[in-house]
Motif scaffolding. Structure first.
Motif, short mmCIF file in Angstrom:
data_model
loop_
_atom_site.label_atom_id
_atom_site.label_comp_id
_atom_site.label_asym_id
_atom_site.label_seq_id
_atom_site.Cartn_x
_atom_site.Cartn_y
_atom_site.Cartn_z
N GLU B 237 2.19 -7.43 46.23
CA GLU B 237 2.56 -8.14 47.44
C GLU B 237 4.03 -8.52 47.47
OE1 GLU B 237 -0.01 -11.16 48.86
OE2 GLU B 237 -1.73 -10.29 47.83
N ASP B 238 4.61 -8.62 46.29
CA ASP B 238 6.02 -9.01 46.23
C ASP B 238 6.61 -8.48 44.93
OD1 ASP B 238 8.18 -10.89 47.40
OD2 ASP B 238 8.12 -11.37 45.27
N SER B 239 7.92 -8.42 44.87
CA SER B 239 8.53 -7.91 43.65
C SER B 239 8.22 -8.81 42.45
CB SER B 239 10.04 -7.77 43.84
OG SER B 239 10.59 -8.99 44.26
N GLY B 240 7.87 -10.06 42.73
CA GLY B 240 7.49 -10.97 41.64
C GLY B 240 6.31 -10.44 40.83
N TYR B 241 5.41 -9.67 41.47
CA TYR B 241 4.29 -9.07 40.74
C TYR B 241 4.83 -8.14 39.66
CZ TYR B 241 0.52 -10.32 44.05
OH TYR B 241 -0.39 -10.97 44.81
N ILE B 242 5.83 -7.35 40.06
CA ILE B 242 6.34 -6.32 39.15
C ILE B 242 7.05 -6.97 37.97
CG2 ILE B 242 8.03 -4.46 39.01
CD1 ILE B 242 7.26 -3.63 41.75
N VAL B 243 7.74 -8.08 38.24
CA VAL B 243 8.49 -8.75 37.18
C VAL B 243 7.60 -8.99 35.97
CG1 VAL B 243 9.67 -10.87 36.55
CG2 VAL B 243 10.11 -9.83 38.75
N GLU B 244 6.41 -9.52 36.22
CA GLU B 244 5.56 -9.86 35.08
C GLU B 244 5.07 -8.63 34.34
OE1 GLU B 244 2.49 -12.60 35.99
OE2 GLU B 244 3.92 -14.06 36.78
N PHE B 245 4.98 -7.52 35.05
CA PHE B 245 4.51 -6.31 34.37
C PHE B 245 5.60 -5.68 33.51
CE2 PHE B 245 1.12 -6.36 37.55
CZ PHE B 245 0.04 -6.03 36.75
N ILE B 246 6.86 -5.79 33.94
CA ILE B 246 7.88 -5.03 33.22
C ILE B 246 8.69 -5.86 32.26
CG2 ILE B 246 8.09 -3.29 35.04
CD1 ILE B 246 10.61 -4.65 35.98
N GLU B 247 8.49 -7.18 32.22
CA GLU B 247 9.29 -7.99 31.31
C GLU B 247 8.95 -7.68 29.85
OE1 GLU B 247 10.70 -12.20 33.27
OE2 GLU B 247 8.68 -12.00 32.54
N ASP B 248 9.98 -7.74 29.00
CA ASP B 248 9.77 -7.49 27.57
C ASP B 248 8.88 -8.56 26.97
OD1 ASP B 248 12.18 -6.21 28.46
OD2 ASP B 248 12.52 -5.65 26.39
N GLN B 249 9.12 -9.78 27.38
CA GLN B 249 8.48 -10.92 26.72
C GLN B 249 7.95 -11.85 27.82
OE1 GLN B 249 6.85 -12.33 24.30
NE2 GLN B 249 8.34 -11.56 22.84
N PRO B 250 6.78 -11.50 28.40
CA PRO B 250 6.32 -12.28 29.55
C PRO B 250 5.98 -13.73 29.21
CG PRO B 250 4.74 -10.58 28.96
CD PRO B 250 5.91 -10.36 28.09
N PHE B 251 5.79 -14.03 27.93
CA PHE B 251 5.44 -15.39 27.57
C PHE B 251 6.67 -16.29 27.42
CE2 PHE B 251 1.54 -13.29 26.59
CZ PHE B 251 0.61 -14.20 27.02
N SER B 252 7.85 -15.68 27.52
CA SER B 252 9.05 -16.50 27.44
C SER B 252 9.25 -17.27 28.74
CB SER B 252 10.25 -15.59 27.19
OG SER B 252 11.43 -16.33 27.37
#
Lengths: 365, 520
Positions: B237-252
């Protein structure tokens, strides 16, 4: 094996921070009084030779850490007890450094906090850092070291404003002749803190460009030694030789005397910052060396869990070895630095170099 | 994190048929039959229940009839009438007098700019869904796709989250083509590449990877491509969705992808060898890889005078420390280290704290949480009542609470300064990280005083040097150190001095300037 690489600059920052570490706070050459700075210079010159020994060993066995080259030098069976000694030395030294931090914090800013909490919380930080590998540790050095040096120089500048500042405190230079200082300096001045740079041999394999190893090693000793010398001159000028030789945390006492325009005072925070940063380098390097040593001795695949184990040993170890800080300092300077350091950091490395030299010569024929 | 992976593995084991159960378009890979009635029935069946599905039959001559299919609302009906239906109705006169008419003849009749041809059901369906107009003809095994799409959309507007005083005022919209054009207008070179892909099994969201060839590193572009391709989700729905998928360290807590509304910021980053990701229906473009210090830079920094900018950057870093540490330093000083303050100051602080019934930590937490609530309420409230919140916030929480002796006046100053400071950062996601870490620091200061604050700073630094964004160290160029790149970190050197691209991303083509500044 060594996939993680660190740059020459990172190693330099790390090791200079390590040399200054606790030494800059504790004060060196206390028995030499106003000649403490000569004491440090003597130690520094002696350590240059020692560093040449370390780098030559590293050059004979490129890509090997101390623990890995020992079996090649003195044979497999003889090397086990020696390696064990080194690991114990690194672990105990890490414990000593964290004890010094704990005592400084508890005596200065957190008088009602149990010392164990202080040391243990610091160890948690250390493990978190070392679990990221040597790269993380080296990058931390790049961030912390400039701040460290900046604080140190700021303190020096501020010390000029102290009323009691008097460069004449340094006189008489060598009032009793050179011999008492020389006697005092050998081997203590070489051993602490310069001789402790033996951990650099555990870091050399990670160095990206090992050609510069010798140059980096020498400049570490030189820069570290000069900074310590200037520092001791400043301390003696402010405190006077008598207080300097009796005070445990001389840098802290000197800084507490600073008062600019009756408003800018209490720069203790800077000293605490420097102490935490210095001990960060020191405990970090020792713990790392011990962890790598253990994992190489037992041929483990990774050092992360070894770090965790060491991290749970070091805080209790730092407390059980001495019941008070005075005892801790006494054990340290009277016995540990004089005997154990001399054996492990001077005699054995020189011995190894001789054996390695003979082996190389005979091996070639 | 290991534990999450294990949980994921376990849950995957328990539901072995998960993948097959997910809703997806069924395969329609067969070709069109050429029988108009049959094909139409099949398509109509698929769109059953979709009220926006529209069609019109046009008889070209006695033997041939054509069919137009489209979705209401996605097609500009006026243009379609003009360029498709009108020519077709008049077709009989123009067409060659022969028995057979093929679909190719139709191409010559239509006056639309984009006409493509396709042969399978799947293509036809995709085109209808994407807003195309489809022309089917009996006797023809292929269909024409006419692109006359247009729909209601927001016009190009000033970016709300990244306002500037100097510099361009246009921000991205929800239309990916408009967004692409804004970048293209700024880089008129064939080196600028746009790669299309579709993500989301149901939403079929268009995603564009954009980069400058010869500057961006292949390895990074390839990594972006493969990370995007690995995303399996029903809708984006938004680019924010993609951010979480492609981040190296999503828990940071720290954002490892830069989200920006500004085309000039995207272009500036493309020139440094970075890769942009545009997502349809989102006004936020993504930029990777990104470092901590780039998050602290505003696009305005590059349009203003460099000395002023350098000063503003200094203020920004100073207030980064304030936003993170001010409340915790207040707590540490008032609970542990009274001696660190000059005597006069500690007297006035102590006097104002005299009536306060809480310890400093409780006081600070109370105020900080209230402030966060005010902030959130201010965002959610309809604009006309928004000012009410600020009045309530300022009067009730600020003045009344102090007068009632519930909180002390210095603390209100601390919280207010901290609040202002946390709005200074040009990157909104970074603000969130700092705000949350502030509570972590308050906790540490309350337990270990100044030593705790130091430990906290060390913890955060260790975390930051550990982080990587698409393989680039997050703290570059400080750790690892790279001297030449310091020109655009704490200060902003004049443009004629920034002669190199950042080492980490731009090493394929380091040189930026070809000449020195001319002397006048």
């Amino acid at each position: 094996m060594y996939t993680e690489k660190i740059s020459g600059l990172q190693l330099f920052y790390l090791m200079v921070g390590y040399v200054l570490g606790t030494a800059i706070i504790l004060g060196l050459g206390l028995n030499s009084k106003q000649d403490a700075w000569i004491f440090i210079l003597i130690g520094m010159s002696g350590s240059l030779i020692l560093m040449a020994v370390f780098t030559q060993l590293a050059a004979y066995y490129p890509g090997d850490s101390l623990v890995e080259m020992l079996p090649k030098i003195i044979g497999k069976f003889l090397s086990y007890p020696v390696i064990l000694l080194y690991i114990l030395h690194f672990t105990y030294s890490a414990a000593r450094a964290s004890r010094e931090l704990g005592d400084l914090i508890v005596t200065t800013i957190l008088s009602e906090t149990p010392i164990f909490v202080v040391i243990a919380s610091f160890m948690v930080l250390m493990i978190y850092c070392l679990r990221g590998g040597v790269e993380t540790f080296a990058r931390m050095a790049e961030i912390v070291f400039p701040i460290y040096i900046f604080s140190l120089i700021l303190i020096w500048i501020l010390l000029f404003s102290v009323d009691q500042f008097d460069i004449k405190n340094l006189t008489p230079i060598l009032g009793n002749g050179l011999m008492p200082v020389l006697k005092d300096a050998f081997p203590t001045a070489i051993n602490f803190p310069f001789g402790e740079t033996i951990v650099i041999m555990m870091l050399f394999p990670h160095l990206g460009n090992s050609k510069h190893a010798r140059r980096i090693g020498m400049s570490i000793i030189l820069v570290g030694g000069l900074l310590l010398t200037i520092n001791s001159i400043m301390m003696i000028s402010v405190l006077g030789p008598e207080i300097y030789s009796r005070d445990i945390f001389s840098l802290l006492s000197a800084t507490q005397m600073v008062s600019v325009a009756d408003f800018l005072e209490r720069f203790d925070a800077l000293v605490i910052l420097m102490m935490v940063a210095g001990v960060f380098f020191k405990v970090g390097a020792f713990t790392f060396a011990a962890a790598v040593g253990i994992s190489q001795l037992l041929s483990l695949k990774q050092t992360r869990s070894v770090c965790l184990g060491l991290g749970s040993i070091i805080p209790p170890l730092s407390l059980v070895t001495a019941s008070s800080f005075v005892e801790h300092i006494e054990i340290g300077f009277k016995y540990y630095v004089t005997y154990v350091h001399t054996l492990l950091q001077i005699i054995l490395p020189i011995l190894f170099l001789c054996i390695a030299f003979i082996r190389k010569k005979w091996g070639q024929r | 994190m290991k534990i999450f992976r294990q949980m994921k593995r376990l849950s995957a084991k328990n539901k072995p048929h998960m993948k097959e159960q997910s809703v997806q378009e069924q395969g329609n890979n067969e070709g069109l039959t050429g029988n108009l009635e049959e094909d139409f029935q099949r398509i109509k069946q698929l769109f059953e229940g979709a009220a926006d599905f529209a069609y019109r039959e046009i008889e070209i001559n006695a033997a041939y009839s054509a069919l137009i299919l489209y979705l209401n609302g996605l097609v500009n009906v006026e243009r379609m009438e003009l360029h498709v239906i009108h020519p077709l109705v008049k077709a009989n006169e123009k067409l060659p007098r022969r028995a057979e008419i093929t679909i190719d003849d139709m191409k010559g009749i239509l006056s639309s700019a984009q006409v493509k041809q396709g042969t399978t059901f799947q293509e036809v369906i995709d085109q209808i869904l994407a807003g195309g107009t489809i022309l089917l003809m009996n006797g023809s095994k292929s269909a024409l796709f006419i692109s006359e799409q247009s729909w209601e959309q927001r016009s190009v507007d000033e970016p709300v989250s990244e306002a500037v005083v100097l510099g361009p005022r246009e921000g991205f919209t929800e239309n990916i083509r408009t967004n692409g054009s804004m970048i293209r207008r700024r880089l008129k070179t064939t080196k600028l590449k746009f790669e299309y892909m579709k993500l989301g099994s149901l939403s079929q969201t268009e995603v564009m990877i954009t980069y400058l060839e010869d500057i961006a590193q292949h390895s990074i572009v390839e990594e972006v491509r493969s990370r995007l391709n690995r995303i399996e989700i029903d809708a984006i729905e938004d680019s924010g969705y993609i951010v979480e998928f492609i981040e190296d360290q999503p828990f940071s807590l720290f954002p490892q992808v830069l989200q920006t509304e500004r085309p000039d910021r995207v272009v500036g980053n493309l020139l440094e060898g970075k890769v942009g990701i545009l997502v349809a229906n989102s006004p936020f473009a993504l930029i990777v890889p990104v470092t901590f210090f780039e998050m602290m830079n505003s696009p305005e920094d590059y349009y203003g005078r460099f000395i002023i900018t350098s000063f503003i950057r200094f203020i920004r870093y100073l207030f980064l420390a304030v936003a993170l540490l001010f409340p915790s330093i207040y707590i540490a000083v008032t609970t542990f280290h009274h001696e660190l303050l000059p005597t006069n100051l500690i007297f006035s602080v102590a006097a104002s704290r005299e009536k306060v019934p809480f310890p400093a930590v409780v006081e600070a937490l109370l105020m900080e949480i209230t402030f966060e609530a005010l902030r959130e309420a201010g965002l959610r409230l309809p604009r006309p009542i928004g000012s009410t919140v600020s009045i309530v916030g300022a009067l009730v929480v600020g003045q009344a609470a102090v007068e009632a002796g519930i909180v002390s006046a210095p603390l209100v100053i601390v919280v207010a300064t901290t609040g202002i400071a946390s709005f200074m950062f040009p990157s909104y996601p970074l603000t969130g990280a700092i705000r949350l870490l502030r509570f972590f620091m308050i906790f540490l200061a309350a337990t270990l005083g100044f030593y705790g604050i130091l430990l906290g700073i060390f913890f955060i630094s260790v975390h930051l040097v550990k982080l990587r964004s698409f393989g680039v160290p997050y703290m570059a160029p400080i750790a690892p150190f790279h001297f030449n790149n310091l020109k655009d970190i704490f200060i902003r050197a004049p443009w004629w001095k920034i002669n190199e691209r950042p080492h980490e991303t731009g090493k394929r083509n380091l040189k930026r300037l070809s000449s020195r500044k001319p002397k006048y």
